[in-house]
Design an enzyme around this catalytic site. Structure first.
Site, PDB file in Angstrom:
ATOM      1  N   ASP A   1      41.545  34.497  32.546  1.00  0.00           N
ATOM      2  CA  ASP A   1      42.655  34.277  33.470  1.00  0.00           C
ATOM      3  C   ASP A   1      42.783  32.783  33.815  1.00  0.00           C
ATOM      4  O   ASP A   1      41.777  32.098  34.018  1.00  0.00           O
ATOM      5  CB  ASP A   1      42.348  35.075  34.754  1.00  0.00           C
ATOM      6  CG  ASP A   1      43.522  35.155  35.699  1.00  0.00           C
ATOM      7  OD1 ASP A   1      44.595  35.584  35.259  1.00  0.00           O
ATOM      8  OD2 ASP A   1      43.365  34.793  36.880  1.00  0.00           O
TER       9      ASP A   1
ATOM     10  N   GLU B   1      26.720  34.829  20.667  1.00  0.00           N
ATOM     11  CA  GLU B   1      25.459  35.592  20.559  1.00  0.00           C
ATOM     12  C   GLU B   1      25.739  37.078  20.435  1.00  0.00           C
ATOM     13  O   GLU B   1      24.914  37.841  19.955  1.00  0.00           O
ATOM     14  CB  GLU B   1      24.588  35.375  21.807  1.00  0.00           C
ATOM     15  CG  GLU B   1      23.969  34.007  21.912  1.00  0.00           C
ATOM     16  CD  GLU B   1      23.225  33.870  23.243  1.00  0.00           C
ATOM     17  OE1 GLU B   1      22.664  34.868  23.731  1.00  0.00           O
ATOM     18  OE2 GLU B   1      23.233  32.748  23.802  1.00  0.00           O
TER      19      GLU B   1
HETATM   20  C1  GLC Z   1      47.149  35.231  35.964  1.00  0.00           C
HETATM   21  C2  GLC Z   1      47.322  36.725  36.030  1.00  0.00           C
HETATM   22  C3  GLC Z   1      48.175  37.044  37.204  1.00  0.00           C
HETATM   23  C4  GLC Z   1      47.493  36.572  38.440  1.00  0.00           C
HETATM   24  C5  GLC Z   1      47.136  35.094  38.355  1.00  0.00           C
HETATM   25  C6  GLC Z   1      46.150  34.706  39.396  1.00  0.00           C
HETATM   26  O1  GLC Z   1      48.320  34.564  35.711  1.00  0.00           O
HETATM   27  O2  GLC Z   1      47.833  37.202  34.827  1.00  0.00           O
HETATM   28  O3  GLC Z   1      48.480  38.393  37.290  1.00  0.00           O
HETATM   29  O4  GLC Z   1      48.309  36.759  39.547  1.00  0.00           O
HETATM   30  O5  GLC Z   1      46.545  34.785  37.128  1.00  0.00           O
HETATM   31  O6  GLC Z   1      44.902  35.237  39.100  1.00  0.00           O
END
Ligand code: GLC
Length: 540
Positions: free
Chosen positions: A216, A258
């Site tokens: 993310d 790994e």
């Molecule tokens: C990313 C995720 C989204 C979230 C953001 C903050 O863009 O896909 O859904 O709100 O990160 O974590």
């Protein structure tokens, strides 16, 4: 419904090609996929019960959105404990059981790693709040003094992704950074504790059998330590795509190697010059191609994006990762149903509904699926796109949960409309999603879009996806070389090995090349491919 007729995964992967190279991955938005315990929210039991369906689609893997303990202020992207399953989704035993069951039917399981920020409920942040400025606990986050007399102005002028400022002030006068909601404080990746913790979290889940992670906010981990204002002359965006973040990725890569696991970047960057950096051999295995996802339905623009992706990725020995939608953007059936110069996200709030042409949107979305699945590289499907689900644009304001709605002071409706729970059955409470309703209301028209309504029905969108994924593994995976045949005007034609892919973006039907038609997104009578249609064929 029984779903056991589609054979096992990866049958087309040529020897020497790792499974992920040309995989089709299905994104499970956990809250909205299937509700096993009847509380209105999707859960792990729900996914387990639907594994036969996923297998019947022919996908190679699933990516599950965050399932960790979370106050759910941002749909689970606000993690309070990275090593525990949120009780509303199930237990650790169930999570491990799912990973094992999935593997048994040939599906890899990718998890979501959320390293940019924690929840404000995370023990580290709670500790930071009760610790003094300058303490080790605060150093794990970005705490800064404010500006102006008495430090009453935020440290920078950065604007948050969901709206509002990126800084919130705490009782002793310091401010902490949050690129997203104020309940999502950004971690400080120059802190050795932060680095060590995530390495440990990665190992924790790989030991449990995860095949890798979608990472993310991959472009956001490192912030300019000078915290310059945005827009200052000559200063690049101080919290996105900074070169130093690649050192972090290289460390992760050593760990996942790994376990022969993979890393997938959610990196919003300016161009392929930048995205390619994430795909260097010692970094991510995949990085989403978001330009493709956001492109209007336009042959020339699509071609430019495809070329840039193929050239950019091959320059670092990698391949593109195509995607048409995810849990953050307006579903493609709706995007393509609007005039292509309309900003679908803005339209959600108060755009003219008469602009919407749902039939057109679905036609184009089906053609786009054949385009995407015909291209070299991997592809991610977002749950429900295989049913042709549109965005639910008319969700009442009172049910909205996306923090965007509140933080933008009700100027952006947010992402709930693409997160509405899946319709499995043509009738019944929540169309088979669960036993007792769903956390967001489903439109009545979703009966006819349900899995039950489409399963086994020739010409349905579900069968189109199944067939295309099956044909892809048979003909397009492995060594099927890519080459443009014709890419002028409003028709794109390219070869993938022995298969030719034709996509008609124009208003008029176009003659298909002679040969055996494998699949079309729209009936193509007399060898003519209608407007907004796509076909795969084997030329004679
Ligand atoms: C990313 C995720 C989204 C979230 C953001 C903050 O863009 O896909 O859904 O709100 O990160 O974590």
């Amino acid at each position: 419904m029984t779903f056991d007729r589609v054979p096992s995964h990866n049958r087309g992967v040529a020897p020497g090609h790792p499974w992920w190279r040309q995989a089709v991955v299905y994104q499970v938005y956990l809250r909205s996929f299937a509700d096993g315990n009847g509380d209105g929210t999707g859960d792990i039991a729900g996914i387990r019960s639907r594994l036969p369906y996923l297998r019947s689609l022919g996908v190679d893997a699933i990516w599950i959105n965050p399932w960790y303990v979370s106050p759910m202020n941002d749909g689970g992207y606000d993690v309070a404990d990275y090593r525990a399953i949120d009780p509303q989704f199930g237990t650790m035993d169930e999570a491990i059981g799912l990973i094992e069951d999935a593997k048994r039917v040939g599906l890899q399981v990718l998890l979501d790693l959320v390293p940019n920020h924690t929840s404000s409920e995370h023990p580290w942040f709670k500790e930071a709040l009760v610790s003094a400025p300058g303490s080790a606990a605060r150093a794990r986050y970005h705490f800064r003094p404010g500006r102006g007399p008495k430090g009453s102005r935020p440290p920078t002028n950065w604007a948050g992704m969901f709206g509002g400022s990126t800084w919130t002030r705490v009782a002793d006068g310091e401010w902490y950074l949050h690129l997203f909601d104020q309940t999502q404080p950004d971690l400080n990746w120059s802190s050795p504790a932060v680095i060590a913790e995530h390495e440990d979290v990665i190992r924790f889940w790989l030991e449990k059998g995860a095949a890798g992670f979608r990472v993310d906010v991959a472009n956001g981990l490192v912030k300019d330590p000078e915290y310059p204002d945005i827009g200052a002359e000559g200063v690049p965006v101080p919290y996105s795509d900074l070169d130093l973040l690649h050192d972090i990725v290289r460390d992760w890569r050593k760990v996942v190697d790994e376990y022969e696991a993979i890393l997938v970047a959610e990196a919003w960057v300016e161009s392929w010059d930048r995205l390619a950096n994430y795909l260097r051999p010692d970094e991510y295995h995949q990085a989403f191609e978001f330009d493709f996802m956001q492109a209007p339905w336009d042959a020339e623009i699509m071609k430019g994006i495809i070329d840039a992706a193929l050239i950019g990725s091959s320059g670092v020995g990698s391949a593109p990762t195509w995607v048409l939608s995810n849990h953050d953007i307006v579903r493609q059936v709706t995007r393509y149903a609007l005039p292509q110069d309309v900003d679908a996200r803005a339209w959600l709030l108060k755009g003219d509904r008469s602009l919407l042409d749902p039939g057109l949107g679905l036609r184009r979305a089906r053609a786009a699926a054949l385009l995407m699945l015909g291209l070299p590289g991997s592809a991610y499907l977002y749950q429900g796109e295989e049913l042709g689900l549109p965005e639910v644009h008319d969700l009442p304001f009172e049910v909205l949960e996306d923090p965007t709605w509140v933080r933008s002071r009700h100027t952006r409706k947010g992402r709930d409309g693409c997160r509405v729970p899946l319709p499995w059955a043509a009738s019944g409470s929540s169309f088979g999603f669960g036993r007792d309703g769903s956390w967001l209301p489903q439109p009545a028209e979703w009966s006819s879009l349900s899995v039950e309504a489409q399963d086994g029905v020739t010409g349905s969108t579900l069968e189109l996806y199944r067939e295309a994924i099956g044909l892809r593994s048979r003909y397009l995976v492995g060594t099927a070389e890519f080459g443009w045949v014709a890419a002028e005007g409003e028709v794109l034609v390219f070869d993938r090995g022995e298969v030719t892919v034709v996509v008609n973006f124009g208003a008029d039907p176009v003659p298909l090349p002679h040969g055996e038609i494998l699949i079309t997104s729209i009936p193509a009578d007399d060898g003519l491919l209608p407007s907004d249609g796509a076909a795969w064929l084997r030329p004679s």
